[in-house]
Design a protein around this motif. Structure first.
Motif, PDB file in Angstrom:
ATOM      1  N   THR A 176      -0.826   8.804   0.034  1.00  0.00           N
ATOM      2  CA  THR A 176      -1.752   9.838  -0.437  1.00  0.00           C
ATOM      3  C   THR A 176      -3.212   9.416  -0.280  1.00  0.00           C
ATOM      4  O   THR A 176      -4.100  10.218  -0.534  1.00  0.00           O
ATOM      5  CB  THR A 176      -1.477  10.174  -1.919  1.00  0.00           C
ATOM      6  OG1 THR A 176      -1.679   8.991  -2.703  1.00  0.00           O
ATOM      7  CG2 THR A 176      -0.061  10.680  -2.109  1.00  0.00           C
ATOM      8  N   GLN A 177      -3.446   8.158   0.104  1.00  0.00           N
ATOM      9  CA  GLN A 177      -4.807   7.668   0.250  1.00  0.00           C
ATOM     10  C   GLN A 177      -5.336   7.986   1.645  1.00  0.00           C
ATOM     11  O   GLN A 177      -4.583   8.307   2.553  1.00  0.00           O
ATOM     12  CB  GLN A 177      -4.852   6.161  -0.012  1.00  0.00           C
ATOM     13  CG  GLN A 177      -4.451   5.810  -1.434  1.00  0.00           C
ATOM     14  CD  GLN A 177      -4.359   4.316  -1.640  1.00  0.00           C
ATOM     15  OE1 GLN A 177      -4.509   3.537  -0.715  1.00  0.00           O
ATOM     16  NE2 GLN A 177      -4.108   3.911  -2.874  1.00  0.00           N
ATOM     17  N   SER A 178      -6.618   7.880   1.804  1.00  0.00           N
ATOM     18  CA  SER A 178      -7.238   8.202   3.091  1.00  0.00           C
ATOM     19  C   SER A 178      -6.940   7.126   4.132  1.00  0.00           C
ATOM     20  O   SER A 178      -6.479   6.028   3.818  1.00  0.00           O
ATOM     21  CB  SER A 178      -8.749   8.355   2.921  1.00  0.00           C
ATOM     22  OG  SER A 178      -9.332   7.093   2.678  1.00  0.00           O
ATOM     23  N   TRP A 179      -7.255   7.433   5.358  1.00  0.00           N
ATOM     24  CA  TRP A 179      -7.017   6.510   6.468  1.00  0.00           C
ATOM     25  C   TRP A 179      -7.842   5.244   6.347  1.00  0.00           C
ATOM     26  O   TRP A 179      -7.492   4.211   6.894  1.00  0.00           O
ATOM     27  CB  TRP A 179      -7.288   7.204   7.804  1.00  0.00           C
ATOM     28  CG  TRP A 179      -8.745   7.561   7.990  1.00  0.00           C
ATOM     29  CD1 TRP A 179      -9.361   8.714   7.615  1.00  0.00           C
ATOM     30  CD2 TRP A 179      -9.748   6.732   8.572  1.00  0.00           C
ATOM     31  NE1 TRP A 179     -10.691   8.663   7.925  1.00  0.00           N
ATOM     32  CE2 TRP A 179     -10.965   7.454   8.519  1.00  0.00           C
ATOM     33  CE3 TRP A 179      -9.750   5.460   9.133  1.00  0.00           C
ATOM     34  CZ2 TRP A 179     -12.156   6.934   9.002  1.00  0.00           C
ATOM     35  CZ3 TRP A 179     -10.947   4.952   9.614  1.00  0.00           C
ATOM     36  CH2 TRP A 179     -12.127   5.697   9.544  1.00  0.00           C
ATOM     37  N   THR A 180      -8.932   5.301   5.584  1.00  0.00           N
ATOM     38  CA  THR A 180      -9.788   4.121   5.462  1.00  0.00           C
ATOM     39  C   THR A 180      -9.083   2.982   4.719  1.00  0.00           C
ATOM     40  O   THR A 180      -9.360   1.816   4.996  1.00  0.00           O
ATOM     41  CB  THR A 180     -11.102   4.474   4.750  1.00  0.00           C
ATOM     42  OG1 THR A 180     -10.818   5.048   3.480  1.00  0.00           O
ATOM     43  CG2 THR A 180     -11.924   5.450   5.577  1.00  0.00           C
ATOM     44  N   VAL A 181      -8.200   3.327   3.800  1.00  0.00           N
ATOM     45  CA  VAL A 181      -7.425   2.302   3.100  1.00  0.00           C
ATOM     46  C   VAL A 181      -6.526   1.574   4.092  1.00  0.00           C
ATOM     47  O   VAL A 181      -6.438   0.349   4.093  1.00  0.00           O
ATOM     48  CB  VAL A 181      -6.596   2.927   1.956  1.00  0.00           C
ATOM     49  CG1 VAL A 181      -5.665   1.903   1.339  1.00  0.00           C
ATOM     50  CG2 VAL A 181      -7.519   3.517   0.897  1.00  0.00           C
ATOM     51  N   TRP A 182      -5.874   2.335   4.954  1.00  0.00           N
ATOM     52  CA  TRP A 182      -4.982   1.751   5.958  1.00  0.00           C
ATOM     53  C   TRP A 182      -5.766   0.964   7.004  1.00  0.00           C
ATOM     54  O   TRP A 182      -5.284  -0.049   7.504  1.00  0.00           O
ATOM     55  CB  TRP A 182      -4.140   2.847   6.616  1.00  0.00           C
ATOM     56  CG  TRP A 182      -3.160   3.430   5.658  1.00  0.00           C
ATOM     57  CD1 TRP A 182      -3.319   4.539   4.888  1.00  0.00           C
ATOM     58  CD2 TRP A 182      -1.872   2.901   5.332  1.00  0.00           C
ATOM     59  NE1 TRP A 182      -2.213   4.742   4.119  1.00  0.00           N
ATOM     60  CE2 TRP A 182      -1.304   3.756   4.376  1.00  0.00           C
ATOM     61  CE3 TRP A 182      -1.146   1.802   5.769  1.00  0.00           C
ATOM     62  CZ2 TRP A 182      -0.041   3.538   3.835  1.00  0.00           C
ATOM     63  CZ3 TRP A 182       0.112   1.592   5.234  1.00  0.00           C
ATOM     64  CH2 TRP A 182       0.653   2.443   4.286  1.00  0.00           C
ATOM     65  N   THR A 230       2.693   1.730  -3.426  1.00  0.00           N
ATOM     66  CA  THR A 230       1.845   2.061  -4.579  1.00  0.00           C
ATOM     67  C   THR A 230       1.026   3.321  -4.342  1.00  0.00           C
ATOM     68  O   THR A 230      -0.064   3.469  -4.892  1.00  0.00           O
ATOM     69  CB  THR A 230       0.922   0.889  -4.933  1.00  0.00           C
ATOM     70  OG1 THR A 230       0.129   0.552  -3.789  1.00  0.00           O
ATOM     71  CG2 THR A 230       1.710  -0.326  -5.387  1.00  0.00           C
ATOM     72  N   GLY A 231       1.538   4.215  -3.522  1.00  0.00           N
ATOM     73  CA  GLY A 231       0.881   5.495  -3.326  1.00  0.00           C
ATOM     74  C   GLY A 231      -0.048   5.562  -2.145  1.00  0.00           C
ATOM     75  O   GLY A 231      -0.924   6.425  -2.091  1.00  0.00           O
ATOM     76  N   GLY A 232       0.115   4.666  -1.204  1.00  0.00           N
ATOM     77  CA  GLY A 232      -0.769   4.611  -0.053  1.00  0.00           C
ATOM     78  C   GLY A 232      -0.693   5.814   0.858  1.00  0.00           C
ATOM     79  O   GLY A 232      -1.627   6.089   1.606  1.00  0.00           O
ATOM     80  N   THR A 284       0.839  -1.203   0.000  1.00  0.00           N
ATOM     81  CA  THR A 284       0.000   0.000   0.000  1.00  0.00           C
ATOM     82  C   THR A 284       0.873   1.253   0.000  1.00  0.00           C
ATOM     83  O   THR A 284       0.617   2.197  -0.756  1.00  0.00           O
ATOM     84  CB  THR A 284      -0.949  -0.003   1.218  1.00  0.00           C
ATOM     85  OG1 THR A 284      -1.783  -1.152   1.143  1.00  0.00           O
ATOM     86  CG2 THR A 284      -1.819   1.245   1.252  1.00  0.00           C
TER      87      THR A 284
END
Length: 95
Positions: free
Chosen positions: A59-65, A55-57, A52
């Motif tokens: 910049t993603q929101s906390w919900t992805v994590w 691959t640009g994790g 994650t």
């Protein structure tokens, strides 16, 4: 495909299952006191977190994590089940 593994492949379900299965088999003798299922879960979390992030994790929101521990359960169970299936398929074929 010119590479064996990529971060994008490890970030997919199939890639994470393969990576988890391979690393679990590699490390289970080193961490012999730790149950194999727990080891595979820890490895699945690490693989998913690294994939994650790679691959640009960031910049993603906390919900992805937040979904990583839940996805790691599926990956770990699939990895353990695939290993058990392979062992069961080849059991009895040894001479």
């Amino acid at each position: 495909m010119g590479e064996f593994f990529t971060w994008a492949f490890l970030g997919s379900f199939a890639g994470a299952v393969v990576g988890t299965a391979l690393l679990t088999q590699f490390f289970k003798s080193i961490f012999a006191k730790l149950p194999t299922q727990v080891l595979s879960y820890i490895i699945a979390i690490v693989i998913m977190a690294l994939a994650t992030a790679a691959t640009g994790g960031f910049t993603q929101s906390w919900t992805v994590w937040a979904m990583i521990p839940f996805n790691a359960v599926l990956i770990s169970l699939s990895s353990n089940g695939a290993y058990d299936g392979i062992v069961r398929a080849f059991k009895g074929k040894e001479k």
